[in-house]
Design a protein around this motif. Structure first.
Motif, PDB file in Angstrom:
ATOM      1  N   ILE A  99     -27.571 -28.529 -31.487  1.00  9.82           N
ATOM      2  CA  ILE A  99     -27.501 -27.958 -30.135  1.00  9.82           C
ATOM      3  C   ILE A  99     -27.787 -29.028 -29.087  1.00  9.82           C
ATOM      4  CG2 ILE A  99     -28.686 -26.381 -28.534  1.00  9.82           C
ATOM      5  CD1 ILE A  99     -28.923 -24.416 -30.920  1.00  9.82           C
ATOM      6  N   ASP A 100     -28.788 -29.874 -29.341  1.00  6.72           N
ATOM      7  CA  ASP A 100     -29.140 -30.936 -28.390  1.00  6.72           C
ATOM      8  C   ASP A 100     -28.015 -31.947 -28.206  1.00  6.72           C
ATOM      9  OD1 ASP A 100     -31.577 -29.759 -27.933  1.00  6.72           O
ATOM     10  OD2 ASP A 100     -32.695 -31.120 -29.263  1.00  6.72           O
ATOM     11  N   GLU A 101     -27.168 -32.112 -29.214  1.00  4.97           N
ATOM     12  CA  GLU A 101     -26.065 -33.063 -29.141  1.00  4.97           C
ATOM     13  C   GLU A 101     -24.873 -32.509 -28.369  1.00  4.97           C
ATOM     14  OE1 GLU A 101     -25.226 -33.887 -33.212  1.00  4.97           O
ATOM     15  OE2 GLU A 101     -26.981 -35.181 -33.458  1.00  4.97           O
ATOM     16  N   GLN A 102     -24.872 -31.208 -28.089  1.00  3.01           N
ATOM     17  CA  GLN A 102     -23.741 -30.588 -27.397  1.00  3.01           C
ATOM     18  C   GLN A 102     -23.792 -30.932 -25.920  1.00  3.01           C
ATOM     19  OE1 GLN A 102     -21.417 -29.152 -29.422  1.00  3.01           O
ATOM     20  NE2 GLN A 102     -22.937 -30.024 -30.814  1.00  3.01           N
ATOM     21  N   PRO A 103     -22.623 -31.163 -25.317  1.00  4.17           N
ATOM     22  CA  PRO A 103     -22.595 -31.423 -23.872  1.00  4.17           C
ATOM     23  C   PRO A 103     -23.089 -30.187 -23.109  1.00  4.17           C
ATOM     24  CG  PRO A 103     -20.360 -31.325 -24.777  1.00  4.17           C
ATOM     25  CD  PRO A 103     -21.311 -31.152 -25.907  1.00  4.17           C
ATOM     26  N   HIS A 104     -23.829 -30.430 -22.060  1.00  3.89           N
ATOM     27  CA  HIS A 104     -24.396 -29.296 -21.301  1.00  3.89           C
ATOM     28  C   HIS A 104     -23.540 -28.932 -20.154  1.00  3.89           C
ATOM     29  CE1 HIS A 104     -27.897 -29.424 -23.739  1.00  3.89           C
ATOM     30  NE2 HIS A 104     -28.135 -30.697 -23.451  1.00  3.89           N
ATOM     31  N   ARG A 154     -31.290 -27.194 -34.057  1.00  4.98           N
ATOM     32  CA  ARG A 154     -31.696 -27.715 -32.746  1.00  4.98           C
ATOM     33  C   ARG A 154     -31.102 -29.091 -32.479  1.00  4.98           C
ATOM     34  NH1 ARG A 154     -37.954 -25.839 -32.544  1.00  4.98           N
ATOM     35  NH2 ARG A 154     -37.539 -23.759 -31.747  1.00  4.98           N
TER      36      ARG A 154
END
Length: 102
Positions: A97-102, A94
């Protein structure tokens, strides 16, 4: 899946949570192999989601620690309940995933 493996149940009269991993680990050898296989499935899913090598490597370290120490009779089962490798691995995934650009 991680919640089912690590924290699905509460020990009556306490706040101690445990999961299927702790229960099937009570079966000598076979239980520990099954629990480790289920944990490895979660790592495979992380890889399928595109998690980088450093995240999956850390997840594998958690699974290895849980598998090796968990194989020790009685003490290993207590360790399984406290270490919660699968919940640790979900947190790692998680966080990535949270560090990935949206």
């Amino acid at each position: 899946m991680a919640k089912l493996l690590d924290v699905a149940f509460v020990l009556p009269g306490t706040n101690i949570r445990y999961g299927i991993d702790g229960l099937i680990g009570l079966i000598p050898v076979i239980g520990d192999l099954i629990a480790t296989a289920l944990s490895l499935w979660l790592v495979r899913e992380a890889r399928a989601l595109g998690a980088p090598w450093h995240v999956t490597a850390r997840m594998l370290v958690n699974v290895a620690i849980d598998g090796v120490v968990g194989a020790v009779p009685v003490a290993g089962d207590a360790f399984d309940v406290l270490f919660r490798a699968n919940m640790r691995n979900v947190r790692l995934l998680r966080r990535w995933i949270d560090e990935q650009p949206h």
